[in-house]
Scaffold this motif. Structure first.
Motif, PDB file in Angstrom:
ATOM      1  N   UNK A 148       0.851  -1.177   0.000  1.00  0.00           N
ATOM      2  CA  UNK A 148       0.000   0.000   0.000  1.00  0.00           C
ATOM      3  C   UNK A 148       0.895   1.238   0.000  1.00  0.00           C
ATOM      4  N   UNK A 149       0.324   2.389  -0.337  1.00  0.00           N
ATOM      5  CA  UNK A 149       1.107   3.615  -0.348  1.00  0.00           C
ATOM      6  C   UNK A 149       0.233   4.804  -0.641  1.00  0.00           C
ATOM      7  N   UNK A 150       0.892   5.952  -0.776  1.00  0.00           N
ATOM      8  CA  UNK A 150       0.175   7.199  -1.007  1.00  0.00           C
ATOM      9  C   UNK A 150       0.935   8.008  -2.057  1.00  0.00           C
ATOM     10  N   UNK A 151       0.185   8.628  -2.958  1.00  0.00           N
ATOM     11  CA  UNK A 151       0.763   9.458  -3.999  1.00  0.00           C
ATOM     12  C   UNK A 151       0.494  10.914  -3.655  1.00  0.00           C
ATOM     13  N   UNK A 152       1.567  11.722  -3.669  1.00  0.00           N
ATOM     14  CA  UNK A 152       1.500  13.092  -3.173  1.00  0.00           C
ATOM     15  C   UNK A 152       2.074  14.066  -4.199  1.00  0.00           C
ATOM     16  N   UNK A 153       1.487  15.247  -4.285  1.00  0.00           N
ATOM     17  CA  UNK A 153       2.028  16.351  -5.069  1.00  0.00           C
ATOM     18  C   UNK A 153       3.071  17.056  -4.204  1.00  0.00           C
ATOM     19  N   UNK A 154       4.375  17.003  -4.570  1.00  0.00           N
ATOM     20  CA  UNK A 154       5.410  17.570  -3.692  1.00  0.00           C
ATOM     21  C   UNK A 154       5.400  19.095  -3.639  1.00  0.00           C
ATOM     22  N   UNK A 155       4.741  19.759  -4.581  1.00  0.00           N
ATOM     23  CA  UNK A 155       4.681  21.220  -4.570  1.00  0.00           C
ATOM     24  C   UNK A 155       3.660  21.698  -3.552  1.00  0.00           C
ATOM     25  N   UNK A 156       2.482  21.068  -3.569  1.00  0.00           N
ATOM     26  CA  UNK A 156       1.400  21.489  -2.664  1.00  0.00           C
ATOM     27  C   UNK A 156       1.328  20.658  -1.397  1.00  0.00           C
ATOM     28  N   UNK A 157       1.911  19.453  -1.432  1.00  0.00           N
ATOM     29  CA  UNK A 157       1.814  18.552  -0.293  1.00  0.00           C
ATOM     30  C   UNK A 157       0.490  17.812  -0.232  1.00  0.00           C
ATOM     31  N   UNK A 158      -0.387  18.047  -1.205  1.00  0.00           N
ATOM     32  CA  UNK A 158      -1.706  17.412  -1.199  1.00  0.00           C
ATOM     33  C   UNK A 158      -1.650  16.062  -1.922  1.00  0.00           C
ATOM     34  N   UNK A 159      -2.610  15.210  -1.589  1.00  0.00           N
ATOM     35  CA  UNK A 159      -2.681  13.897  -2.210  1.00  0.00           C
ATOM     36  C   UNK A 159      -3.132  14.020  -3.659  1.00  0.00           C
ATOM     37  N   UNK A 160      -2.776  13.020  -4.453  1.00  0.00           N
ATOM     38  CA  UNK A 160      -3.154  12.971  -5.865  1.00  0.00           C
ATOM     39  C   UNK A 160      -4.147  11.826  -6.030  1.00  0.00           C
TER      40      UNK A 160
ATOM     41  N   UNK B  85       4.689  -0.404   2.670  1.00  0.00           N
ATOM     42  CA  UNK B  85       4.211   0.944   2.391  1.00  0.00           C
ATOM     43  C   UNK B  85       5.224   1.734   1.582  1.00  0.00           C
ATOM     44  N   UNK B  86       4.738   2.560   0.674  1.00  0.00           N
ATOM     45  CA  UNK B  86       5.620   3.368  -0.148  1.00  0.00           C
ATOM     46  C   UNK B  86       4.960   4.720  -0.394  1.00  0.00           C
ATOM     47  N   UNK B  87       5.779   5.781  -0.348  1.00  0.00           N
ATOM     48  CA  UNK B  87       5.281   7.127  -0.630  1.00  0.00           C
ATOM     49  C   UNK B  87       5.836   7.568  -1.976  1.00  0.00           C
ATOM     50  N   UNK B  88       4.952   8.051  -2.841  1.00  0.00           N
ATOM     51  CA  UNK B  88       5.348   8.442  -4.187  1.00  0.00           C
ATOM     52  C   UNK B  88       5.089   9.936  -4.365  1.00  0.00           C
ATOM     53  N   UNK B  89       6.138  10.677  -4.721  1.00  0.00           N
ATOM     54  CA  UNK B  89       5.995  12.100  -5.019  1.00  0.00           C
ATOM     55  C   UNK B  89       5.858  12.250  -6.533  1.00  0.00           C
ATOM     56  N   UNK B  90       4.682  12.649  -6.981  1.00  0.00           N
ATOM     57  CA  UNK B  90       4.381  12.758  -8.402  1.00  0.00           C
ATOM     58  C   UNK B  90       4.471  14.222  -8.819  1.00  0.00           C
ATOM     59  N   UNK B  91       5.442  14.534  -9.673  1.00  0.00           N
ATOM     60  CA  UNK B  91       5.713  15.919 -10.059  1.00  0.00           C
ATOM     61  C   UNK B  91       4.590  16.444 -10.951  1.00  0.00           C
ATOM     62  N   UNK B  92       4.022  17.608 -10.615  1.00  0.00           N
ATOM     63  CA  UNK B  92       2.959  18.180 -11.447  1.00  0.00           C
ATOM     64  C   UNK B  92       3.515  18.941 -12.647  1.00  0.00           C
ATOM     65  N   UNK B  93       2.700  19.059 -13.698  1.00  0.00           N
ATOM     66  CA  UNK B  93       3.026  19.910 -14.837  1.00  0.00           C
ATOM     67  C   UNK B  93       2.717  21.349 -14.438  1.00  0.00           C
ATOM     68  N   UNK B  94       3.726  22.223 -14.493  1.00  0.00           N
ATOM     69  CA  UNK B  94       3.590  23.594 -14.005  1.00  0.00           C
ATOM     70  C   UNK B  94       3.687  24.601 -15.141  1.00  0.00           C
TER      71      UNK B  94
END
Length: 361
Positions: free
Chosen positions: A2-14, A136-145
């Motif tokens: 299991x894990x969670x995918x996060x936007x590293x710029x905002x810190x919010x979940x994806x 558990x794994x945390x994934x930081x998914x980079x957004x298109x800016x």
């Protein structure tokens, strides 16, 4: 897992992005990859991948090679791509709009999570991360800016750099409507990593422009004729008038090449002289006589020599039917072609040599 995918710029979940566990195995001498488990992140960014049990002849692990996660890839061909599949999507479909190429959420770049210590060694590290295999794994998914400066909001320096590289690469393909924009895009390419990925960007940019019809929506780069420099094609030269449409351009988006041409003759149906003047910005090449092999109809009986006219070296093609004269003037290539031998040849060559002195050595 299991894990969670996060936007590293905002810190919010994806939410709503695809997460797949991929396994590769040997098939004879080849490596095949297949999806073992896949799911989508919840509204809070969480995902759960259930256990998978595999059995093959010779034992459960006899042909096992590797396994990894892909995040925000949908319907990709994982076979042979392995951990580099996310890299391939970014490099070769930078705007996520190529027809027939399934994509995930276009607001985020895809990413590979490898559990192999050196799994990202030959992969663009902005698209690949190593994690210890665990529940558990945390994934930081980079957004298109829209602005790469927003990457500075990321706390981790390595993630900041990944964000900068990915969004700089993406930005190089956003605006391709004019020559000026494409030159700025080339500068962006050079800034990605100042290395292999910058080179890949510069290779893909002209391909992207040339294959505009393959993208959705279809791209429509502007094709605008360039102004003809004064005196380049006079209305009459050596007593022969211009008889067809003289023009310059449109300018090639990537190289900046501009072709200017005009024809002279006694009548619209009797063209005697064709003038071709090409400019290649940023080049200062010299052409040696042995490198010029014109493919004219009488080339097997023709001779190619170098001559000096008005103190400048030019290349001269003399055939039983056609005559042609070629030289470089800095970054401009001049070709004066005669469909048949005429008395006015020297006047035409002299006129253009005066305007474009030869820089052939």
């Amino acid at each position: 897992m299991f894990g969670r995918v996060v936007n590293p710029v905002t810190g919010k979940s994806v939410r709503g992005v695809n997460v797949a566990l991929i396994e590769s195995h040997y098939e004879g001498w080849a490596v095949e990859a297949e999806v073992v488990r896949e799911t989508y992140t919840s509204r809070f960014g969480w995902f759960v991948l259930l256990p998978a049990f595999r059995w093959r002849p010779g034992g459960p692990l006899s042909d096992f090679r590797d396994s990894w996660l892909t995040v925000n890839e949908t319907g990709g061909d994982y076979s042979g791509g392995e951990e580099g599949s996310a890299q391939g999507m970014v490099l070769y479909n930078p705007m996520f709009n190529r027809g027939g190429w399934a994509i995930g959420n276009g607001q985020y770049f895809p990413k590979t999570i490898t559990f192999r210590l050196h799994g990202c060694d030959r992969i663009w590290d902005a698209t690949c991360s190593y994690r210890l295999f665990g529940w558990g794994v945390s994934v930081h998914l980079v957004p298109v800016l829209n602005n790469t400066e927003d990457c500075r909001k990321i706390f981790s320096s390595s993630l900041r750099e990944q964000c900068r590289q990915l969004n700089t690469y993406h930005s190089a393909f956003v605006h391709i409507d004019s020559y000026g924009q494409v030159q700025q895009d080339k500068q962006l390419c050079s800034q990605v990593d100042h290395g292999i990925i910058s080179g890949a960007c510069l290779q893909e940019l002209p391909t992207y422009i040339a294959m505009a019809y393959m993208y959705n929506p279809q791209l429509h780069p502007q094709a605008v004729l360039e102004p003809i420099p004064q005196g380049m094609f006079p209305d009459s030269l050596a007593g022969l008038p211009v008889i067809n449409d003289k023009h310059c351009g449109p300018r090639e988006m990537f190289s900046g090449r501009v072709m200017c041409s005009a024809g002279y003759g006694a009548s619209l149906s009797d063209e005697l002289v064709a003038i071709s003047i090409e400019t290649f910005p940023g080049t200062h090449e010299n052409l040696e006589a042995f490198e010029w092999h014109p493919g004219y109809a009488d080339n097997k009986q023709a001779t190619v020599t170098d001559e000096v006219r008005l103190g400048s070296k030019i290349l001269c093609y003399h055939g039983p039917i056609h005559d042609s004269y070629l030289w470089y003037s800095g970054e401009t290539h001049i070709n004066v072609f005669f469909y048949q031998h005429i008395a006015e040849e020297s006047q035409f060559v002299s006129y253009y040599l005066q305007r474009f002195p030869s820089t052939l050595q």
